[in-house]
Design a protein around this motif. Structure first.
Motif, short mmCIF file in Angstrom:
data_model
loop_
_atom_site.label_atom_id
_atom_site.label_comp_id
_atom_site.label_asym_id
_atom_site.label_seq_id
_atom_site.Cartn_x
_atom_site.Cartn_y
_atom_site.Cartn_z
N PRO A 206 -1.52 10.75 -3.69
CA PRO A 206 -2.51 11.28 -2.74
C PRO A 206 -3.18 10.15 -1.95
N PHE A 207 -3.73 10.53 -0.81
CA PHE A 207 -4.43 9.57 0.03
C PHE A 207 -5.92 9.63 -0.23
N LEU A 208 -6.60 8.49 -0.04
CA LEU A 208 -8.04 8.44 0.03
C LEU A 208 -8.43 8.23 1.49
N ARG A 209 -9.65 8.55 1.83
CA ARG A 209 -10.08 8.45 3.22
C ARG A 209 -10.05 7.01 3.73
N SER A 210 -10.08 6.06 2.83
CA SER A 210 -10.10 4.66 3.24
C SER A 210 -8.70 4.09 3.44
N ASP A 211 -7.66 4.87 3.15
CA ASP A 211 -6.29 4.35 3.19
C ASP A 211 -5.79 4.09 4.60
N GLN A 212 -4.94 3.09 4.70
CA GLN A 212 -4.14 2.84 5.89
C GLN A 212 -2.71 3.27 5.55
N VAL A 213 -2.02 3.85 6.51
CA VAL A 213 -0.68 4.37 6.24
C VAL A 213 0.31 3.78 7.25
N GLY A 214 1.53 3.54 6.79
CA GLY A 214 2.56 3.00 7.66
C GLY A 214 2.97 4.02 8.71
N ARG A 215 3.08 3.57 9.97
CA ARG A 215 3.41 4.47 11.08
C ARG A 215 4.83 4.27 11.58
N SER A 216 5.43 3.16 11.32
CA SER A 216 6.80 2.93 11.76
C SER A 216 7.41 1.84 10.90
N GLY A 217 8.71 1.62 11.06
CA GLY A 217 9.39 0.54 10.39
C GLY A 217 9.30 0.59 8.87
N LEU A 218 9.41 -0.58 8.26
CA LEU A 218 9.35 -0.67 6.80
C LEU A 218 7.99 -0.24 6.27
N GLU A 219 6.93 -0.46 7.03
CA GLU A 219 5.60 -0.05 6.58
C GLU A 219 5.56 1.45 6.33
N ARG A 220 6.29 2.20 7.12
CA ARG A 220 6.33 3.65 6.93
C ARG A 220 7.36 4.04 5.87
N GLN A 221 8.55 3.44 5.94
CA GLN A 221 9.63 3.82 5.04
C GLN A 221 9.25 3.59 3.58
N TYR A 222 8.57 2.48 3.31
CA TYR A 222 8.21 2.14 1.93
C TYR A 222 6.70 2.21 1.72
N ASP A 223 6.03 3.10 2.44
CA ASP A 223 4.58 3.18 2.38
C ASP A 223 4.08 3.48 0.97
N LYS A 224 4.70 4.40 0.29
CA LYS A 224 4.25 4.79 -1.05
C LYS A 224 4.28 3.62 -2.00
N GLU A 225 5.35 2.81 -1.94
CA GLU A 225 5.47 1.67 -2.85
C GLU A 225 4.52 0.55 -2.46
N LEU A 226 4.33 0.33 -1.17
CA LEU A 226 3.49 -0.77 -0.70
C LEU A 226 2.01 -0.48 -0.85
N ARG A 227 1.63 0.79 -0.74
CA ARG A 227 0.22 1.15 -0.65
C ARG A 227 -0.55 0.93 -1.94
N GLY A 228 0.06 1.18 -3.09
CA GLY A 228 -0.67 1.10 -4.35
C GLY A 228 -1.63 2.27 -4.51
N LYS A 229 -2.60 2.15 -5.44
CA LYS A 229 -3.58 3.21 -5.66
C LYS A 229 -4.97 2.61 -5.66
N ALA A 230 -5.84 3.20 -4.85
CA ALA A 230 -7.21 2.70 -4.73
C ALA A 230 -7.97 2.94 -6.02
N GLY A 231 -8.91 2.06 -6.32
CA GLY A 231 -9.77 2.25 -7.48
C GLY A 231 -11.01 3.04 -7.11
N VAL A 232 -11.56 3.78 -8.09
CA VAL A 232 -12.75 4.59 -7.86
C VAL A 232 -13.74 4.34 -8.99
N THR A 233 -14.95 3.93 -8.65
CA THR A 233 -16.02 3.77 -9.63
C THR A 233 -17.07 4.85 -9.35
#
Length: 752
Positions: A206-233
């Motif tokens: 899932p996305f958090l409101r603070s996330d940046q997402v890949g829009r093209s190229g490898l940033e988009r193709q492998y977005d799930k792997e590159l993005r990681g998971k945000a921490g929440v306190t």
């Protein structure tokens, strides 16, 4: 005496009272049961939910994984910058919607008020860029280039800047190592939208409101792997918002790193040579139009022939992906998307479609053999071929007499393929085909993988087009009304074509199949498709899915998932035919249309194979194509409106091979100068802390290669202290374009 009871109640009144009592008791029982359910049975759960009303969440963004070249050199990573952001929610609470605050902020940042206000407005169908296309509830970055002095001003005068923050944050960076831009391959990021958040909320990522997402190229193709998971306190707060304790904390998980098969040094050389070839083409006069070639766009692919892995992929015009970091400006957006920009965001290696010209003849050769024509048979290579009063000329009207299919590939004889295609069209029934026509030439194209995606791990790949009977019918149905409206029997050329298409645009005419046989007409291919085909010829017939990603490495380095090469088919030719085609394509480089570009090439040590192509496009100048391969690599280059295949693209492709193998113009091989004499098989070294070892890269490998080759040509010794003589083939007396000679960047010749 009276009949009224002492109580004063009649039987009817007494019944009503009993009913009321029953209703009251029932309601009390229901209310008591509900209270028991809420307070006792579900009490703990509701207490937990109620406590959430006094819990505030603080999101810690995950560090995005890096994108690395095959040796571990970062192509995309992160750096800490001072980011100034605005809370749109806080700004809207002010009487003037925050205009005064944003105006003061603009003064501190040295920006215009209009520029700052554009950054915080929301994108919609009527609002042009720049605007914010992310969630309106997350901080909107104004700049990621704030100085410490500017950040300090904002923080010290917080009362003057309500809703404005200045914090150090990890920001995406595209460092262009060795000036290797790699823009279209890498892609770019932008904020996640509310729609994307909703769509992904029930997924495992899932996305958090603070996330940046890949829009093209490898940033988009492998977005799930590159993005990681945000921490929440989660903090417990009282009704005044004061923190009274920490409820729970989920630490951020950094994204994985993507190791690619790109070599940054080769990428830089490919980009440089493509750009230089286009600049040189613009200096040359197009004799057909009387003006210089426009050379308005181009692409080049360098691929491992045995695996399909992409070593370099360049597209021109290009852009700086850093323009998107921190929000794109109006000026930059206009430069990237305006009509005069020629659309640099397009990756023309996978999205640029054009007629392939003569590099398509390998497909037609395979089709002819499948149809029963002998590869070594004799076929008339006349200067022209006439059908129904229409004359189809050979390139530059060359006449070679009876030649084999192999020799037809070497000298790129059009009329041989005209005759074969026309013959098959007649056998299939001509303009009124038989029930099940063989259509060998069209079927071969589909079997070679044309007309569909190659499967490369980059988004938005286009399919190209095989103009077979099915396509002709659907295209006619879609355009018939327009053709019939504009067509004229005795009008201009365009009007005549429209008139003919109106009447029988759904029929496969002789001219259609004749043009198709040499990669003209309505045929469209992409550079990556042709690179895949020529790589398959090089490796023995296997069509690989091209890949840029090589491995995914977790942030701690403990998990490595390699991306293995995958095949999507085999070429529809026997090994005998494949060997014959391979020999003919070697002949193209040694005695055919590409020989003058490979003068001095060490053919005995590194066998070179090539095919030139010059595609004619109505209303435009010719498109240059050059397809080549060795045992290790396949290189395909195309330049739109650039001229001939060997003339425009040939020098650049030769220079890329020189850099790969360390070859000088006179055939000297200096292994110390070779960037990548054999494909790199191993992954870069992963350190114990999870980081990946990265070798140093020179400031500009392309310029360094030029200097080292010049030194070798002027007499510097090779790695073994010798200067071997170049291998030079005998020139063909009947082909003025096959004379082997020293290559010069500025030399041009009219060749197919």
């Amino acid at each position: 005496m009276t009949n009224i009871p002492e109580t004063g109640r009649t039987p009817r009144v007494q019944i009503r009272l009993v009913v009321i009592q029953i209703l009251v008791l029932s309601l009390l029982g229901t209310l008591g049961g509900r209270l028991w359910y809420l307070q006792i049975r579900e009490g703990a759960e509701y207490a937990k939910e109620a406590s959430g009303n006094h819990v505030q969440q603080v999101v810690e963004p995950a560090v995005r994984g890096s994108i690395l070249d095959a040796r571990g050199v970062p192509l995309a990573d992160n750096e800490t910058r001072l980011v100034v952001s605005a809370s749109r929610t806080d700004l809207l609470k002010q009487k003037d919607d925050g205009k005064a605050v944003l105006t003061k902020l603009a003064g501190v940042l040295g920006m215009s008020p209009e520029e700052v206000m554009q950054k915080v407005r929301l994108c919609d169908a009527e609002t042009p860029q720049p605007c914010w296309n992310g969630s309106p509830y997350q901080p909107i970055p104004i700049t990621d280039e704030a100085t410490p002095k500017q950040a300090l001003q904002i923080r010290e005068r917080a009362e003057d800047f309500p809703g404005i923050t200045a914090e150090p944050e990890a920001v995406r960076r595209y460092p262009s190592p060795g000036k290797a831009n790699t823009a279209q391959v890498l892609g770019y990021l932008s904020p996640v939208t509310d729609e994307e958040i909703t769509e992904a909320q029930d997924t495992d990522s899932p996305f958090l409101r603070s996330d940046q997402v890949g829009r093209s190229g490898l940033e988009r193709q492998y977005d799930k792997e590159l993005r990681g998971k945000a921490g929440v306190t989660r903090y417990e707060v009282d009704n005044l918002g004061r923190v009274i304790g920490e409820a729970e904390a989920t630490p951020a998980e950094p994204g994985s790193n993507l190791v690619t098969s790109i070599d940054a040094r080769v990428q830089r050389v490919a980009e440089y040579e493509l750009n230089e070839a286009m600049k040189e083409a613009r200096k040359q006069l197009d004799r057909n139009t009387g003006v210089n070639y426009k050379a308005d766009a181009g692409a080049v692919v360098v691929m491992e022939a045995k695996t399909g892995r992409v070593v370099a992929m360049a597209s021109n015009p290009t852009y700086d992906p850093n323009a998107w970091v921190g929000g794109i400006s109006a000026k930059d957006y206009q430069q990237l998307t305006g009509k005069s920009s020629n659309y640099p965001l397009l990756n023309r290696a996978i999205q640029g479609q054009a007629a392939p010209g003569s590099i398509f003849k390998v497909v037609s050769t395979a089709a002819a053999v499948e149809a029963g024509y002998d590869f070594d048979g004799r076929y008339d290579c006349s200067s022209s071929y006439s059908v129904g009063g229409q004359v189809f000329k050979n390139f530059e009207s060359a006449n070679y007499g009876p030649i084999s299919l192999g020799r037809a590939l070497e000298v790129s004889c059009d009329t041989v393929f005209y005759r074969l295609a026309h013959s098959q069209w007649q056998k299939d029934g001509g303009i009124d085909p038989k029930a099940k026509p063989n259509d060998y030439f069209f079927k071969a194209a589909h079997q070679f993988g044309l007309g569909e995606e190659t499967g490369i791990d980059l988004p938005n790949e286009v399919t190209g087009r095989v103009p077979d009977r099915e396509w002709k019918q659907s295209y006619w149905e879609a355009n018939k009304d327009a053709w019939c409206k504009t067509g004229k029997k005795d009008g201009s050329y365009v009007e005549k074509i429209a008139y003919e298409n109106c009447l029988e645009g759904n029929k496969m005419r002789a001219g259609d199949e004749i043009n198709y046989s040499i990669g003209q007409g309505d045929t469209l291919v992409t550079p990556i498709q042709m690179a895949t085909i020529y790589a398959a010829i090089a490796n023995g017939g296997t069509l690989y899915d091209p890949t840029v990603g090589k491995a995914i490495v977790s942030a701690d380095g403990k998990t490595v998932t390699e991306i293995e090469p995958q095949s999507h088919g085999k070429l529809p030719v026997t090994q005998k035919t494949l060997a014959q085609m391979d020999e003919a394509l070697e002949g193209v480089a040694t005695r055919g249309t590409a020989a003058w570009r490979f003068g001095g090439w060490p053919q005995d040590e590194i066998p070179m194979h090539a095919k030139t192509g010059t595609a004619e496009v109505y209303g435009k100048q010719t498109t240059s194509w050059f397809a080549t391969y060795t045992e290790d690599y396949t290189i395909v280059m195309t330049i739109s409106q650039g001229g001939t295949g060997s003339g425009a693209s040939g020098p650049a492709v030769r220079n890329i091979y020189d850099a790969l193998y360390g070859v000088s113009d006179d055939g000297t091989i200096n292994k110390e100068n070779a960037l990548l004499p054999t494909p790199l098989k191993d992954l870069p070294k992963i350190k114990t802390d999870g980081t990946i070892a990265s070798p140093k890269i020179s400031t500009d490998p392309a310029k360094e290669q030029q200097a080292s080759q010049k030194a070798t040509e002027e007499g510097a010794p090779t790695d073994n202290g010798t200067q071997p003589a170049a291998t030079v083939a005998s020139p063909e007396a009947d082909n003025r374009d096959t004379r082997r000679r020293r290559r010069g960047r500025g030399s041009r010749r009219k060749c197919t």
